[in-house]
Enzyme design. Structure first.
Site, PDB file in Angstrom:
ATOM      1  N   ARG A 203     -32.775  42.863  40.018  1.00 18.32           N
ATOM      2  CA  ARG A 203     -33.090  44.265  40.268  1.00 18.32           C
ATOM      3  C   ARG A 203     -31.955  45.148  39.751  1.00 18.32           C
ATOM      4  O   ARG A 203     -30.811  44.697  39.593  1.00 18.32           O
ATOM      5  CB  ARG A 203     -33.273  44.528  41.760  1.00 18.32           C
ATOM      6  CG  ARG A 203     -34.474  43.834  42.400  1.00 18.32           C
ATOM      7  CD  ARG A 203     -34.543  44.205  43.876  1.00 18.32           C
ATOM      8  NE  ARG A 203     -35.722  43.661  44.532  1.00 18.32           N
ATOM      9  CZ  ARG A 203     -35.757  42.478  45.152  1.00 18.32           C
ATOM     10  NH1 ARG A 203     -34.658  41.731  45.188  1.00 18.32           N
ATOM     11  NH2 ARG A 203     -36.865  42.042  45.727  1.00 18.32           N
TER      12      ARG A 203
ATOM     13  N   LYS B 216     -32.516  42.287  49.069  1.00 21.71           N
ATOM     14  CA  LYS B 216     -33.048  43.131  50.137  1.00 21.71           C
ATOM     15  C   LYS B 216     -32.911  42.410  51.471  1.00 21.71           C
ATOM     16  O   LYS B 216     -33.128  41.204  51.559  1.00 21.71           O
ATOM     17  CB  LYS B 216     -34.521  43.462  49.867  1.00 21.71           C
ATOM     18  CG  LYS B 216     -34.719  44.453  48.724  1.00 21.71           C
ATOM     19  CD  LYS B 216     -36.170  44.852  48.591  1.00 21.71           C
ATOM     20  CE  LYS B 216     -36.342  45.944  47.544  1.00 21.71           C
ATOM     21  NZ  LYS B 216     -37.740  46.371  47.413  1.00 21.71           N
TER      22      LYS B 216
END
Length: 359
Positions: free
Chosen positions: A204, A228
């Site tokens: 990401r 995350k």
């Protein structure tokens, strides 16, 4: 250890939280161990939009910071539906974005009803209106989403063509423009390494930004990232990405005049006579990808589309959804399943064979 960019996000979060009701700050204190700084900041913005809407609609007369728990308990389904309609028709949010904002509110209200307790061990909320609100049913199937994505990502030999374009071809394209040419010469190893790393790992944007020198394991072709939910994970990347990283690291310290205390992997040149090199920001990476994408003739490319490109290639060559899910850091395997619908050559071949005349 919290990175410099995460510290900046937490600073922004703490500023905005002070504008919101006290119970929202308590909710964030509860969630800090479970959600990344970026996710918490997104939630914070979502809550601010919700509370501002309440005040703007004169459902509560006062500042958003003063909105009491009793008011939340008295909210009707119709009022919440009105907010969701405002998100869609006035604020022009897509259905998937409305669902995300609703998910944030459901999380807050769930905390207030089922986790938080008063001193006499009673829940903050007896009635949770958000539990009665349903998510938008997304109309697009995985196949539809995949088909839309297919024209906006790199496929086949485009992976290497885009990488080579950044490493050399772009320089030829702008050689008559001294400013653009010099800027490209300064950053071509760094920019090539960034694109190569994303295309070779599926990381990401936030994960690339937060990488430090010590996060790269050169013997195992892996990078330590915080995913995350603040989960630490080692993510593998390709040999080409490793080669490009090493070429960049040869020039990083001298060309960017990097102070030894700066451990950021990807850095930007110092600005001004007294400036210091600094960690490359997420927006800077987005802008450099946009620049190369437009010049390459594929303006729809973005950092996230490069991640999609990696995932599509991985699935076509490895065909192992659980492994791909881990590599991408998806919490739900349903999110990963979308890549099984891109370039489904077996399905196309079967359909094509239907047109072949039978003997």
């Amino acid at each position: 250890m919290v990175s410099e960019s995460q510290q900046q996000l937490y600073k922004k979060l703490n500023i905005i939280v002070k504008e919101l009701p006290w119970y929202v700050e308590e909710y964030f204190d509860h969630k800090r161990r479970k959600l990344s700084a970026a996710s918490l900041l997104n939630y914070c913005h979502d809550f601010k939009i919700f509370f501002n809407w309440i005040v703007s609609e004169q459902l509560y007369n006062g500042s958003i910071k003063e909105i009491p728990l009793e008011f939340l308990e008295s909210l009707t389904v119709q009022q919440v539906e009105g907010f969701l309609q405002a998100l869609t028709y006035e604020m022009k949010n897509k259905e998937i974005t409305v669902n995300r904002k609703l998910s944030a509110l459901k999380s807050l209200f769930n905390y207030l009803q089922n986790i938080a307790e008063t001193r006499d061990l009673k829940p903050y909320l007896q009635r949770n209106v958000m539990a009665k609100i349903e998510f938008n049913e997304l109309k697009e199937s995985m196949e539809t989403i995949a088909n839309k994505m297919e024209g906006k990502i790199l496929l086949g030999d485009e992976y290497e063509k885009f990488r080579r374009f950044i490493a050399s071809d772009y320089g030829e394209l702008v050689k008559e423009n001294k400013k653009l040419s010099n800027f490209h010469k300064l950053n071509l190893e760094r920019d090539t390494a960034i694109v190569s790393l994303i295309l070779g790992s599926g990381l990401r944007l936030s994960e690339v930004v937060n990488l430090d020198l010590d996060d790269i394991d050169f013997s195992k072709f892996s990078a330590r990232v915080i995913r995350k939910g603040n989960k630490e994970q080692y993510v593998y990347f390709s040999k080409i990405a490793m080669d490009d990283l090493q070429e960049y690291l040869k020039i990083r310290a001298v060309r960017y005049e990097v102070d030894k205390s700066n451990k950021a992997l990807f850095v930007a040149a110092a600005m001004g006579p007294k400036g210091k090199s600094r960690r490359l920001t997420a927006r800077s990476i987005e802008k450099l990808i946009e620049k190369y994408a437009v010049a390459f003739g594929k303006p729809s490319l973005s950092v996230h589309k490069l991640r999609h490109s990696f995932a599509t290639r991985y699935h076509s060559e490895i065909n192992d959804v659980p492994k791909l899910r881990r590599q991408l850091g998806h919490s739900s395997i349903q999110t990963t399943m979308i890549y099984t619908h891109i370039r489904n050559d077996d399905l196309r071949s079967a359909v094509d064979k239907m047109d072949i005349p039978k003997d």
